[in-house]
Design a protein around this motif. Structure first.
Motif, PDB file in Angstrom:
ATOM      1  N   GLY A  55       1.007  -1.091   0.044  1.00 11.08           N
ATOM      2  CA  GLY A  55      -0.125   0.022   0.059  1.00 11.08           C
ATOM      3  C   GLY A  55       0.965   1.175  -0.180  1.00 11.08           C
ATOM      4  N   THR A  56       0.330   2.468  -0.287  1.00 11.18           N
ATOM      5  CA  THR A  56       0.890   3.477  -0.328  1.00 11.18           C
ATOM      6  C   THR A  56       0.910   4.642   0.877  1.00 11.18           C
ATOM      7  OG1 THR A  56      -0.912   4.572  -1.411  1.00 11.18           O
ATOM      8  CG2 THR A  56       0.828   3.750  -2.701  1.00 11.18           C
ATOM      9  N   LEU A  57      -0.206   3.944   1.717  1.00 17.03           N
ATOM     10  CA  LEU A  57      -0.534   5.006   3.024  1.00 17.03           C
ATOM     11  C   LEU A  57       0.883   5.247   4.006  1.00 17.03           C
ATOM     12  CD1 LEU A  57      -2.452   6.550   4.855  1.00 17.03           C
ATOM     13  CD2 LEU A  57      -3.018   4.489   6.041  1.00 17.03           C
ATOM     14  N   ARG A  58       1.081   6.442   4.270  1.00 17.99           N
ATOM     15  CA  ARG A  58       2.215   6.809   5.189  1.00 17.99           C
ATOM     16  C   ARG A  58       1.640   7.666   6.306  1.00 17.99           C
ATOM     17  NH1 ARG A  58       3.439   3.178   2.653  1.00 17.99           N
ATOM     18  NH2 ARG A  58       5.269   2.576   1.343  1.00 17.99           N
ATOM     19  N   SER A  59       1.799   7.544   7.367  1.00 16.21           N
ATOM     20  CA  SER A  59       1.315   8.217   8.553  1.00 16.21           C
ATOM     21  C   SER A  59       2.473   8.554   9.597  1.00 16.21           C
ATOM     22  CB  SER A  59       0.365   7.495   9.149  1.00 16.21           C
ATOM     23  OG  SER A  59      -0.839   7.394   8.417  1.00 16.21           O
ATOM     24  N   ILE A  60       2.365   9.764  10.393  1.00 16.05           N
ATOM     25  CA  ILE A  60       3.301  10.146  11.340  1.00 16.05           C
ATOM     26  C   ILE A  60       2.522  10.336  12.652  1.00 16.05           C
ATOM     27  CG2 ILE A  60       4.593  11.394   9.596  1.00 16.05           C
ATOM     28  CD1 ILE A  60       3.349  14.081  10.758  1.00 16.05           C
ATOM     29  N   LEU A  61       3.287  10.239  13.713  1.00 20.97           N
ATOM     30  CA  LEU A  61       3.017  10.272  14.976  1.00 20.97           C
ATOM     31  C   LEU A  61       2.143  11.688  15.329  1.00 20.97           C
ATOM     32  CD1 LEU A  61       5.960   8.606  17.221  1.00 20.97           C
ATOM     33  CD2 LEU A  61       3.805   7.640  16.601  1.00 20.97           C
ATOM     34  N   TRP A  62       1.388  11.832  16.103  1.00 19.15           N
ATOM     35  CA  TRP A  62       0.934  13.253  16.338  1.00 19.15           C
ATOM     36  C   TRP A  62       1.519  13.865  17.432  1.00 19.15           C
ATOM     37  CZ3 TRP A  62      -2.219  15.650  13.617  1.00 19.15           C
ATOM     38  CH2 TRP A  62      -3.141  14.823  12.745  1.00 19.15           C
ATOM     39  N   GLU A  63       2.588  13.381  18.163  1.00 16.39           N
ATOM     40  CA  GLU A  63       3.180  13.959  19.309  1.00 16.39           C
ATOM     41  C   GLU A  63       4.454  14.650  18.808  1.00 16.39           C
ATOM     42  OE1 GLU A  63       2.452  10.824  19.341  1.00 16.39           O
ATOM     43  OE2 GLU A  63       0.619  10.802  20.817  1.00 16.39           O
ATOM     44  N   THR A  64       4.400  15.860  19.124  1.00 17.76           N
ATOM     45  CA  THR A  64       5.568  16.730  18.717  1.00 17.76           C
ATOM     46  C   THR A  64       6.307  17.197  19.985  1.00 17.76           C
ATOM     47  OG1 THR A  64       4.859  17.836  16.772  1.00 17.76           O
ATOM     48  CG2 THR A  64       6.587  18.910  17.863  1.00 17.76           C
ATOM     49  N   MET A  65       7.819  16.886  20.184  1.00 11.77           N
ATOM     50  CA  MET A  65       8.342  16.844  21.354  1.00 11.77           C
ATOM     51  C   MET A  65       8.734  18.626  21.291  1.00 11.77           C
ATOM     52  SD  MET A  65       8.118  14.083  22.725  1.00 11.77           S
ATOM     53  CE  MET A  65       9.489  14.065  24.035  1.00 11.77           C
ATOM     54  N   VAL A  66       8.366  19.226  22.282  1.00 13.01           N
ATOM     55  CA  VAL A  66       8.784  20.664  22.613  1.00 13.01           C
ATOM     56  C   VAL A  66       9.730  20.757  23.916  1.00 13.01           C
ATOM     57  CG1 VAL A  66       7.936  23.003  23.225  1.00 13.01           C
ATOM     58  CG2 VAL A  66       6.363  21.102  21.778  1.00 13.01           C
ATOM     59  N   GLY A  67      10.812  21.208  23.651  1.00 12.39           N
ATOM     60  CA  GLY A  67      11.817  21.452  24.698  1.00 12.39           C
ATOM     61  C   GLY A  67      11.683  22.764  25.249  1.00 12.39           C
ATOM     62  N   HIS A  68      12.054  22.683  26.359  1.00 14.40           N
ATOM     63  CA  HIS A  68      11.637  24.021  27.338  1.00 14.40           C
ATOM     64  C   HIS A  68      12.988  24.406  28.269  1.00 14.40           C
ATOM     65  CE1 HIS A  68      10.723  21.877  31.156  1.00 14.40           C
ATOM     66  NE2 HIS A  68       9.996  21.170  30.277  1.00 14.40           N
ATOM     67  N   SER A  69      12.675  25.815  28.652  1.00 16.92           N
ATOM     68  CA  SER A  69      13.907  26.337  29.411  1.00 16.92           C
ATOM     69  C   SER A  69      13.574  26.034  31.122  1.00 16.92           C
ATOM     70  CB  SER A  69      13.912  27.633  29.308  1.00 16.92           C
ATOM     71  OG  SER A  69      12.694  28.427  29.426  1.00 16.92           O
ATOM     72  N   ILE A  70      12.367  25.515  31.524  1.00 18.00           N
ATOM     73  CA  ILE A  70      12.199  25.562  32.976  1.00 18.00           C
ATOM     74  C   ILE A  70      13.506  24.529  33.583  1.00 18.00           C
ATOM     75  CG2 ILE A  70      10.440  24.850  34.539  1.00 18.00           C
ATOM     76  CD1 ILE A  70       8.211  25.361  32.708  1.00 18.00           C
ATOM     77  N   ARG A  71      14.022  25.230  34.550  1.00 20.18           N
ATOM     78  CA  ARG A  71      14.899  24.393  35.420  1.00 20.18           C
ATOM     79  C   ARG A  71      14.939  24.977  36.795  1.00 20.18           C
ATOM     80  NH1 ARG A  71      14.827  22.664  31.252  1.00 20.18           N
ATOM     81  NH2 ARG A  71      16.461  22.148  29.613  1.00 20.18           N
ATOM     82  N   ASP A  72      15.595  24.053  37.546  1.00 22.93           N
ATOM     83  CA  ASP A  72      15.468  24.488  39.060  1.00 22.93           C
ATOM     84  C   ASP A  72      16.088  25.746  39.617  1.00 22.93           C
ATOM     85  OD1 ASP A  72      14.305  21.873  39.694  1.00 22.93           O
ATOM     86  OD2 ASP A  72      16.415  20.879  40.202  1.00 22.93           O
ATOM     87  N   ASP A  73      16.952  26.175  38.692  1.00 22.44           N
ATOM     88  CA  ASP A  73      17.672  27.478  39.081  1.00 22.44           C
ATOM     89  C   ASP A  73      16.712  28.629  38.747  1.00 22.44           C
ATOM     90  OD1 ASP A  73      17.786  27.942  36.519  1.00 22.44           O
ATOM     91  OD2 ASP A  73      19.964  27.571  36.263  1.00 22.44           O
TER      92      ASP A  73
END
Length: 541
Positions: free
Chosen positions: A86-104
């Protein structure tokens, strides 16, 4: 949506499946959607605001903001593993978002809820709600999905609440909270500047008839170097669209909507630019800008009324359907933005406010507060509490209300509010709509109380004995049956009576005992217990 936002979505790419689904399956369509969703997310600039739907220290359905940071990376979702069939191709719906939240807490932070819970245990008088930051009810849907783009107004609301919470937190526990306050204030300034003067321009262009108003507004905004240039730049662009807009816009531009916009004059033109200052949805813009729709949705005010008092949009729409409700803060942010915005493109009179204590602003926030209290069962609310709560609202600039100010604008307030003189000489306020309901109730009850009591000959003790036949006879049971008999007699003979009791004390059973022996009419027996629903019983009046 794909047409309006110019998303390269093609339904023909989607596979024929043996079941019904709303999920997009084709990878090319999925990537087009992701591209549109994340194209305004800028690494190192855009904010990320994690939130929780439920926390142990707040007994409320509101979304609780857990912290604020900056987006540091975006990782595109990978494609699913597949066979060559078949020709169907699909991707995951999750996009990983990095962030700057740290303990300091140098470039973002988590709010110290756990530490403040411990503080509250040691200080029983401390109200932990005072440091909770919420996704307010006005923006509930924006905080209801795993990842969602927040409107400028929602972000501003969160930042203002965060500053207020941190001012309290720094007095309770140690930490670099002053740095966090400064960081949050700087983010607030950036958001306001990015929001600009006319965040609702795209929706308003759609309301006029343009098919891709958001894209037009975005392309105009990209050319803006001075906030005061908006009107001149947009008019010039629509007069010579081929010299200004991208093919994405040009392919949908029609002469009718261009001519309609350029023909706006007088109050219609004033109203267009006033409403463009508000972060309206497409539906809100269409309802409010078009007088015919406005009336259909129960918003009974003219163009001139809105121009003279923009807050009337909230006052008139608050009892309408949710999609037409214009929150008071949405109006307030448009009418009274920070000084840097006001100076760059000031709101003309008569819409402009005289000061942060303008009577129009005070009345709108008073109504908003009373509507909130009405949800908690307060049909009237003391003036001193109104003043206290308005003065600590997380709004900018802050309202500084006093009893003298409220007294000086009493006539203006009474167009929407009723002033109640209390027995101790103090004042309370009531929403006019609730006062009118109360008047109907008072009139009906007053007539009943003045009426002659019913004279009913009935063996009430016999009814009670029959209902509880077979129970062991004791001194306590005898007293209880005597009381039950007296209750039934009073319910029958009084023109108005209220039966009060805790859950499980037999209120409904009394009424059913009575109903089994009399001619009756229908009334509601309302059980005001958290886990009880209103019951119905047949009784005679």
């Amino acid at each position: 949506m794909a047409e309006r936002l110019g998303i390269d979505y093609d339904p023909s790419r989607e596979p024929d499946l043996p079941f019904i689904t709303n999920w997009v399956q084709d990878a090319a369509n999925q990537r087009a959607i992701f591209k549109s969703f994340y194209e305004d997310v800028h690494i190192g600039c855009s904010l990320v605001i994690p939130y929780a739907k439920q926390v142990p220290f707040i007994d409320d359905a509101k979304r609780v903001v857990m912290g604020i940071g900056v987006v540091t990376s975006l990782k595109e979702p990978p494609e699913h593993n597949h066979t060559d069939a078949g020709t169907l191709r699909s991707i995951l719906w999750e996009t990983m978002v990095g962030h700057s939240i740290r303990d300091d807490r140098k470039n973002g932070f988590l709010l110290p809820y756990r530490e403040m819970m411990e503080y509250a245990e040691e200080h029983p008088d401390f109200d932990i709600n005072s440091i909770a930051v919420f996704g307010e009810d006005d923006y509930f849907e924006e905080f209801s999905y795993a990842t969602e783009q927040l409107s400028y107004d929602a972000v501003i609301s969160v930042l203002l609440q965060t500053i207020k919470a941190l001012e309290i937190i720094k007095e309770c526990i140690s930490g670099n909270w002053n740095e966090c306050i400064s960081w949050t204030k700087e983010r607030l300034r950036e958001v306001w500047l990015d929001r600009g003067v006319f965040p609702g321009l795209g929706s308003m262009l759609n309301a006029v008839g343009f098919r891709r108003g958001e894209i037009i507004a975005r392309e105009v905004k990209a050319r803006i170097t001075d906030f005061s240039d908006y009107e001149t730049l947009l008019q010039g662009a629509l007069k010579s669209p081929k010299d200004f807009f991208s093919p994405l816009v040009l392919s949908t531009l029609g002469n009718t909507e261009i001519h309609t916009f350029l023909s706006l004059s007088g109050e219609r033109k004033e109203l267009f630019w006033l409403l463009s200052r508000m972060s309206l949805s497409d539906e809100q813009a269409e309802i409010v800008f078009n007088p015919e729709l406005r009336r259909q949705y129960g918003i009974h005010c003219s163009d001139q009324d809105i121009i003279a008092n923009p807050y009337i949009l909230y006052e008139q729409s608050r009892r309408s359907v949710p999609e037409s409700l214009i929150p008071v803060k949405k109006v307030d942010m448009a009418v009274f933005p920070p000084e840097i915005i006001r100076n760059a493109n000031s709101l003309p009179k008569p819409s402009a406010l005289d000061s942060e204590n303008d009577k129009r602003r005070i009345r709108a926030y008073t109504i908003s507060l009373l509507e909130l209290q009405a949800q908690w069962g307060h049909t009237v609310y003391p003036l001193d509490k109104i003043i206290e709560e308005i003065n600590i609202m997380p709004i900018e600039p802050v309202c500084h209300v006093t009893s003298d100010i409220m007294n000086s604008i009493a006539d203006f307030l009474q167009e929407e509010l009723w002033i109640v003189e209390c027995a101790d000489g103090s004042k309370a306020y009531q929403l006019m709509r609730l006062f009118e309901i109360d008047e109907v109730i008072r009139s009906s009850i007053g007539k009943r109380l003045k009426g002659k009591r019913h004279e009913i000959q009935e063996n009430w003790r016999g009814i009670v004995d029959s209902a509880f036949e077979g129970q062991q006879s004791t001194e306590f049971e005898e007293r209880a049956r005597t009381e039950k008999s007296a209750i039934l007699k009073e319910l029958a003979e009084s023109r108005l009576s209220v039966l009060i009791g805790g859950a499980g004390t037999g209120k409904r059973h009394y009424l059913l005992c009575y109903a089994n022996h009399r001619k009756y009419v229908m009334v509601e027996c309302c059980c005001w217990h958290q886990r009880e629903r209103p019951e119905s019983a047949w009784v005679r009046l």
